[in-house]
Design an enzyme around this catalytic site. Structure first.
Site, PDB file in Angstrom:
ATOM      1  CE  LYS A   1      -6.693  -1.150   2.910  1.00 40.92           C
ATOM      2  NZ  LYS A   1      -5.312  -1.619   3.212  1.00 40.92           N
TER       3      LYS A   1
ATOM      4  CG  ASP B   1      -2.053  -0.962   1.185  1.00 45.67           C
ATOM      5  OD1 ASP B   1      -1.952  -1.932   0.405  1.00 45.67           O
ATOM      6  OD2 ASP B   1      -3.026  -0.779   1.923  1.00 45.67           O
TER       7      ASP B   1
ATOM      8  CE  LYS C   1      -5.151   2.176   2.785  1.00 46.22           C
ATOM      9  NZ  LYS C   1      -3.973   1.536   3.424  1.00 46.22           N
TER      10      LYS C   1
END
Length: 218
Positions: free
Chosen positions: A183, A92, A154
């Site tokens: 996400k 991430d 995300k």
């Protein structure tokens, strides 16, 4: 949606500066017990998490350029490679938010591509820190993440001025290209939140609270 189904979408997260090795072990034990998709940890704890999760289906996710995203591309690429070598199956990364706000989309795109190239077939999630962006910038990031070959967009680090919102996930779902997943992370505090984010199009939920939410604190 059952508890098991909800847990299967969760990246069980512990990213605080004062996190201890014992807390990471508990995080991993919970992830295996409840069947989360991954544990999400800082880079220094990737080897420990990988060891704790060996032989289980739970992935190790490492954060890169976290939480500000203001490191050089070379530093982020090195960090990503180091995490993968230590056992991370997912990455991430935080974008360079200042470069995006300056209109330097080429820089942002090439940085994401460089990190994706460094980690190969492993999953890359791109944190854009929605609370700091305009709607136009969010839509731009949907396009850049799609073009980059990354796997997820995300919402948030959870360390800035706000976390995931329903409106942002709804916006992502309308603007990301085929194959890009969503996400939602930051500030997810209730079962209703979890279910609504998934209904709106998220496939992963980043939260440190899932076990507490779904077990009622037991």
């Amino acid at each position: 949606m059952t508890d098991c189904e909800l847990f299967s979408h969760v990246d069980h997260t512990l990213l605080k500066a004062d996190s201890t090795p014992q807390q990471i072990r508990v995080l991993c034990d919970e992830a295996v017990r409840f069947g989360t998709a991954s544990v999400c940890v800082n880079g220094c704890y990737v080897p420990l998490a990988a060891d704790c999760l060996k032989g289980t289906p739970v992935k190790v996710c490492a954060v890169i350029g976290f939480p500000l995203g203001a490191m050089s591309t070379a530093a982020k690429v090195f960090e990503a490679r180091d995490a993968v070598a230590a056992g991370a199956g997912e990455i991430d990364m935080v974008i360079n938010i200042g470069r995006l706000k300056a209109g330097d989309t080429a820089y942002v795109l090439e940085e994401i591509r460089a990190i994706k190239a460094a980690i190969g077939t492993r999953v890359l999630k791109v944190i854009i820190e929605t609370c700091l962006l305009t709607e136009e910038e969010k839509i731009t990031m949907c396009r850049l993440v799609t073009e980059s070959g990354a796997d997820f967009i995300k919402t948030s680090t959870g360390f800035s001025t706000g976390g995931a919102t329903f409106d942002d996930v709804r916006l992502f779902a309308a603007h990301v290209g085929p194959g890009v997943q969503i996400k939602a992370a930051g500030g997810i505090r209730t079962r209703e939140d979890m279910e609504e984010f998934l209904r709106l199009g998220a496939t992963r939920l980043g939260t440190s609270s899932a076990v507490k939410i779904l077990t009622g604190g037991r």
